[in-house]
Design a protein around this motif. Structure first.
Motif, PDB file in Angstrom:
ATOM      1  N   ILE A   1      42.366  40.156  27.888  1.00  0.00           N
ATOM      2  CA  ILE A   1      43.551  40.155  27.037  1.00  0.00           C
ATOM      3  C   ILE A   1      44.101  41.791  27.521  1.00  0.00           C
ATOM      4  N   SER A   2      45.289  41.916  27.141  1.00  0.00           N
ATOM      5  CA  SER A   2      45.903  43.302  27.671  1.00  0.00           C
ATOM      6  C   SER A   2      46.307  43.882  26.473  1.00  0.00           C
ATOM      7  N   ALA A   3      46.298  45.292  26.595  1.00  0.00           N
ATOM      8  CA  ALA A   3      46.892  46.077  25.273  1.00  0.00           C
ATOM      9  C   ALA A   3      47.948  47.082  26.095  1.00  0.00           C
ATOM     10  N   ASP A   4      49.217  47.117  25.437  1.00  0.00           N
ATOM     11  CA  ASP A   4      50.196  48.012  25.689  1.00  0.00           C
ATOM     12  C   ASP A   4      50.421  49.107  24.789  1.00  0.00           C
ATOM     13  N   PRO A   5      49.736  50.154  24.641  1.00  0.00           N
ATOM     14  CA  PRO A   5      49.814  51.251  23.819  1.00  0.00           C
ATOM     15  C   PRO A   5      51.206  51.590  23.439  1.00  0.00           C
ATOM     16  N   ARG A   6      52.185  51.717  24.707  1.00  0.00           N
ATOM     17  CA  ARG A   6      53.403  52.461  24.501  1.00  0.00           C
ATOM     18  C   ARG A   6      53.529  53.917  24.425  1.00  0.00           C
ATOM     19  N   ASP A   7      53.987  54.109  23.013  1.00  0.00           N
ATOM     20  CA  ASP A   7      54.037  55.610  22.868  1.00  0.00           C
ATOM     21  C   ASP A   7      52.887  56.040  21.777  1.00  0.00           C
TER      22      ASP A   7
ATOM     23  N   THR B   1      44.132  46.093  30.810  1.00  0.00           N
ATOM     24  CA  THR B   1      43.336  44.750  30.529  1.00  0.00           C
ATOM     25  C   THR B   1      42.044  44.683  30.332  1.00  0.00           C
ATOM     26  N   LEU B   2      41.324  43.952  29.326  1.00  0.00           N
ATOM     27  CA  LEU B   2      40.206  44.107  28.969  1.00  0.00           C
ATOM     28  C   LEU B   2      39.571  42.832  29.137  1.00  0.00           C
ATOM     29  N   LEU B   3      38.194  42.682  29.561  1.00  0.00           N
ATOM     30  CA  LEU B   3      37.534  41.495  29.836  1.00  0.00           C
ATOM     31  C   LEU B   3      36.541  41.093  28.871  1.00  0.00           C
ATOM     32  N   ALA B   4      35.901  39.886  29.135  1.00  0.00           N
ATOM     33  CA  ALA B   4      34.736  39.695  28.264  1.00  0.00           C
ATOM     34  C   ALA B   4      33.741  40.627  28.467  1.00  0.00           C
ATOM     35  N   GLY B   5      33.278  41.269  26.903  1.00  0.00           N
ATOM     36  CA  GLY B   5      32.363  42.166  26.686  1.00  0.00           C
ATOM     37  C   GLY B   5      32.991  43.383  26.752  1.00  0.00           C
TER      38      GLY B   5
ATOM     39  N   PRO C   1      52.216  49.078  14.174  1.00  0.00           N
ATOM     40  CA  PRO C   1      52.146  47.654  14.563  1.00  0.00           C
ATOM     41  C   PRO C   1      51.714  47.792  16.204  1.00  0.00           C
ATOM     42  N   SER C   2      50.844  46.875  16.741  1.00  0.00           N
ATOM     43  CA  SER C   2      50.617  46.519  18.117  1.00  0.00           C
ATOM     44  C   SER C   2      50.375  45.113  18.362  1.00  0.00           C
ATOM     45  N   VAL C   3      50.610  44.684  19.511  1.00  0.00           N
ATOM     46  CA  VAL C   3      50.370  43.388  19.877  1.00  0.00           C
ATOM     47  C   VAL C   3      49.496  43.292  21.048  1.00  0.00           C
ATOM     48  N   LEU C   4      48.560  42.446  21.132  1.00  0.00           N
ATOM     49  CA  LEU C   4      47.669  42.162  22.371  1.00  0.00           C
ATOM     50  C   LEU C   4      48.433  40.770  23.027  1.00  0.00           C
ATOM     51  N   HIS C   5      48.122  40.474  24.228  1.00  0.00           N
ATOM     52  CA  HIS C   5      48.643  39.441  24.883  1.00  0.00           C
ATOM     53  C   HIS C   5      47.453  39.169  25.937  1.00  0.00           C
ATOM     54  N   SER C   6      47.523  37.862  26.200  1.00  0.00           N
ATOM     55  CA  SER C   6      46.608  37.308  27.366  1.00  0.00           C
ATOM     56  C   SER C   6      47.535  36.389  28.521  1.00  0.00           C
ATOM     57  N   GLU C   7      47.485  36.863  29.774  1.00  0.00           N
ATOM     58  CA  GLU C   7      47.869  36.136  30.529  1.00  0.00           C
ATOM     59  C   GLU C   7      47.270  34.681  30.844  1.00  0.00           C
ATOM     60  N   SER C   8      45.862  34.725  30.895  1.00  0.00           N
ATOM     61  CA  SER C   8      45.457  33.194  31.172  1.00  0.00           C
ATOM     62  C   SER C   8      44.723  32.754  30.277  1.00  0.00           C
TER      63      SER C   8
END
Length: 298
Positions: free
Chosen positions: A50-56, A77-81, A91-98
């Motif tokens: 998953i990826s986090a984009d903290p922006r400001d 981007t963060l991985l398993a573990g 508010p914030s949003v996490l997203h996953s490419e795969s």
């Protein structure tokens, strides 16, 4: 940075954690997971990325393997573990490419001394390597049964204890990092101020004034106010209010009525207490109590 290990123990032991249900989510490729404001949220990556984009927002990135800690600049981007704690500032949003499997838990923290100075996001890469026991607990969160037939006595307490242990492990990792404020955490260097703080925590409903607090601390009013603000980062009046609001959440969460809580905390009217609670939390005490009841029942 340097900090007082005994003070860290004090901070961790003084945290009161009220947790909502732990939820396991599966994100498909391109999937999104919103983090709502107003609650601290713990996220653990069980599988995938998953990826986090903290922006400001203010975010701290801990890389256990590299032994580094820095402010986040751009998407991470963060991985398993790996683990994330969102302080719920916005508010914030996490997203996953795969795609990913994650565990999330929303919670409220009560700490009467001062607001825990966590940044908006704490990202811990390599959390499982740093805290293997806590990571093992995190991986099992969300497996507690939610239907009445599957619930066993003590399930809610055990799950809450597991969540608390994982959260404290993340806070400990952040406390050791260069992202934490210099000198945090530390004990008050003045035993007289410690005595004042302890008295307020023990009796939040007492009619505390600056004069009575200064007298308890064996100082003049002006000296006491200045030293207190320097030590605790807030005025004595703000400290008293913070302690009362932390106790109010505990009482309301335990089922006490707004009137009972108001009287116990020394307010002369329910209206005055409700105004103070709304200013502190953004929510009326009756609404906060109802929401807590719904979260416990869910």
């Amino acid at each position: 940075m340097t900090f007082d290990p005994a003070a860290l123990d004090d901070v961790l032991s003084s945290l009161s954690v009220r947790t909502g249900p732990a939820r396991r989510s599966v994100l498909g490729a391109g999937g999104l997971h919103p983090l709502v404001p107003g609650h601290v949220t713990l996220i653990y990556v069980v599988e995938g990325e998953i990826s986090a984009d903290p922006r400001d927002t203010l975010a701290c990135d801990l890389d256990v393997e590299a032994g580094t800690a820095s402010r986040v600049d751009g998407s991470r981007t963060l991985l398993a573990g790996d683990a994330i704690v969102s302080a719920g500032h916005q508010p914030s949003v996490l997203h996953s490419e795969s795609g990913a499997r994650i565990v999330t838990v929303q919670m409220d923290l009560d700490w009467p001394r001062a607001a825990l100075p966590l940044p908006s996001l704490v990202l811990v890469g390599g959390f499982a390597a740093l805290e293997p026991a806590a990571a093992a607990l995190a991986a099992e969160l969300g497996t507690c049964p939610v239907d009445e037939e599957g619930v066993r006595l003590g399930d809610s307490i055990i799950c809450r204890t597991m969540v608390t242990a994982v959260l404290l492990a993340v806070i400990r990792a952040w406390a050791h990092s260069t992202c934490a404020p210099h000198g945090w955490p530390r004990r008050a260097q003045d035993p007289f101020l410690e005595r004042v703080a302890a008295a307020v925590i023990d009796e939040p409903g007492h009619e505390w004034t600056v004069d009575t607090l200064a007298s308890l601390g064996a100082m003049s009013r002006s000296v006491f106010a200045e030293r207190f603000r320097s030590e605790f980062g807030q005025s004595p009046a703000s400290f008293v209010t913070g302690v009362r609001m932390a106790r109010a959440k505990t009482m309301l969460g335990a089922g006490h009525s707004v009137s009972e809580t108001s009287r116990e905390l020394g307010y002369t009217s329910d209206e005055g207490f409700s105004r103070a609670f709304r200013r502190h939390t953004g929510t009326a005490p009756s609404q906060w109590r109802a929401r807590h009841r719904d979260e416990v029942a869910s």
